[in-house]
Design an enzyme around this catalytic site. Structure first.
Site, PDB file in Angstrom:
ATOM      1  N   TYR A  60       0.840  -1.201   0.000  1.00 11.42           N
ATOM      2  CA  TYR A  60       0.000   0.000   0.000  1.00 11.42           C
ATOM      3  C   TYR A  60       0.876   1.252   0.000  1.00 11.42           C
ATOM      4  O   TYR A  60       1.719   1.439   0.880  1.00 11.42           O
ATOM      5  CB  TYR A  60      -0.958   0.012   1.200  1.00 11.42           C
ATOM      6  N   ALA A  61       0.632   2.094  -0.979  1.00 10.48           N
ATOM      7  CA  ALA A  61       1.418   3.323  -1.182  1.00 10.48           C
ATOM      8  C   ALA A  61       2.924   2.997  -1.108  1.00 10.48           C
ATOM      9  O   ALA A  61       3.703   3.727  -0.516  1.00 10.48           O
ATOM     10  CB  ALA A  61       1.029   4.398  -0.172  1.00 10.48           C
TER      11      ALA A  61
END
Ligand SMILES: NC(=O)c1ccc[n+]([C@@H]2O[C@H](COP(=O)([O-])OP(=O)(O)OC[C@H]3O[C@@H](n4cnc5c(N)ncnc54)[C@H](OP(=O)(O)O)[C@@H]3O)[C@@H](O)[C@H]2O)c1
Length: 360
Positions: A60-61
């Site tokens: 995530y990110a």
């Protein structure tokens, strides 16, 4: 009525999780997520409301979601309060074939990276993020078991795997005396009920809790998108200019999904709640579901979503939602229906696995 601190056990494990988990895929995500201040406010409010189950992933990110969480949970007392879950499989987009997928080398290396970013020495629940189709199940389950024995991981789960594979993993772990699969993380919402074909029965029979993701179909079920012929209007993640993947997802909703929104909107009006709240309320009460992972861009959305467990829909309203969202008829599902069971499989009697009083 469900409240945030009416905890459920996760599958056959002793882990206690709140009915709404907090998804952090949006944390540090530039164009459709939340910056540090907004993310911190979301986490604080979620914990204050009684939530204890926080979901992230190495990818995530590009690791920044984990890093942000690590910063927010730096206080050991706060870290201790949270069931912290993260995932491996993607290996940060590496070109090294042994640093992607479900193999032992990638699992162990990714875990070390996650522990460092999260600033902790253990993960409460460690997930396979997505089935890579090739790694032997014995390799995954034996490595999970070693991690639990080492103390770096407390419980394990599988996300985005076929039901047959989850069943194979669970039975392998049982027969070998390895740490069992506590939970399955799968997409599950009014807009997508595919898990009901196989996964729900596997989860119930093999003591794996279902943990649903994208319960609002990434925002579609909030009613914020409108279709005008072939054109879809509406601000939000699914219509974000830079998100080809999400735009394609939005284009994939068909007439059935748009009609479902009318029914959902009607029921929301009847109960004086938002469409998001009705969709989440429905999701929390599905069979085998231990927890539903909510996502929010800001605290206003979060506040609304947290309140989604505070009311009851009538049986008639649930039936209308079930009907409007019914998956395309599937022979396997039809063969499992109570009508077929009663007619062909029980000699006309009522045969259930457990006495009626068992579930209380
Ligand atoms: N295992 C996996 O492969 C996998 C995959 C996906 C997600 N997940 C997990 O599940 C979590 C939740 O997934 P998701 O973010 O897709 O969930 P979702 O609930 O389907 O979508 C959340 C999005 O809907 C919009 N929204 C939420 N509440 C709203 C409200 N009350 N009113 C209006 N709009 C609202 C927001 O988007 P906008 O405002 O930006 O439009 C928000 O970011 C993730 O954070 C992650 O932890 C796991």
């Amino acid at each position: 009525m469900t409240t945030m601190n009416a905890y459920h056990l996760l599958g056959g494990s002793g882990l206690r999780v709140s009915p709404l988990a907090l998804g952090t895929m949006t944390f540090a995500q530039d164009d459709w997520g939340s910056d540090e201040a907004a993310a911190r406010a979301i986490l604080d409010r979620y914990l204050e409301a009684g939530g204890n189950f926080v979901d992230t992933a190495d990818m995530y990110a590009q690791g920044r979601s984990e890093a942000m969480l690590g910063k927010f949970l730096a206080d050991p007392a706060l870290r201790d309060q949270v069931v912290l879950a993260t995932k491996y499989s993607h290996g940060g987009g590496s070109r090294n074939p042994n640093r992607v997928g479900n193999g032992r080398k990638n699992m162990l290396a990714t875990l070390e990276d996650s522990l460092r970013r999260l600033g902790t020495d253990y993960i409460d629940l460690y997930w396979v993020h997505i089935w890579d189709t090739v790694t032997p199940v014995e390799e995954i389950m034996s490595t999970f078991d070693a991690l639990v024995r080492s103390g770096k991981v407390r419980a394990v789960g599988l996300s985005n795997v076929p039901a047959w594979y989850a069943a194979k993993a669970q039975m392998t772990a049982r027969w070998r005396g390895w740490e069992p699969v506590a939970a399955l993380q799968l997409e599950y919402s009014l807009a997508d009920r595919e898990v009901e074909v196989e996964h729900t029965a596997a989860a119930l029979d093999l003591s794996m809790g279902l943990v649903s993701y994208s319960p609002l179909a990434a925002g579609f079920l909030t009613g914020r998108y409108r279709r005008d012929g072939n054109h879809v209007d509406g601000e939000g993640r699914l219509n974000g200019a830079s998100q080809r993947y999400f735009r394609e997802m939005l284009g994939g909703f068909d007439d059935r999904h748009w009609r479902l929104l009318d029914v959902l909107g009607g029921i929301a009006e009847e109960v004086g709640r938002s469409m998001a709240q009705v969709a989440l309320n429905w999701a929390v009460r599905r069979r085998a579901v231990a927890s539903v992972i909510i996502g929010a861009r800001d605290t206003a959305q979060l506040e609304q979503n947290l309140a989604a467990v505070e009311f009851e829909l009538t049986a008639e309203q649930v039936a209308r939602l079930d009907e409007a969202s019914a998956p395309v008829p599937n022979k396997l599902l039809m063969l499992q229906s109570p009508e077929v069971h009663q007619r062909f499989m029980s000699g006309g009697h009522t045969v259930t696995k457990e006495p009626a009083w068992y579930r209380g």
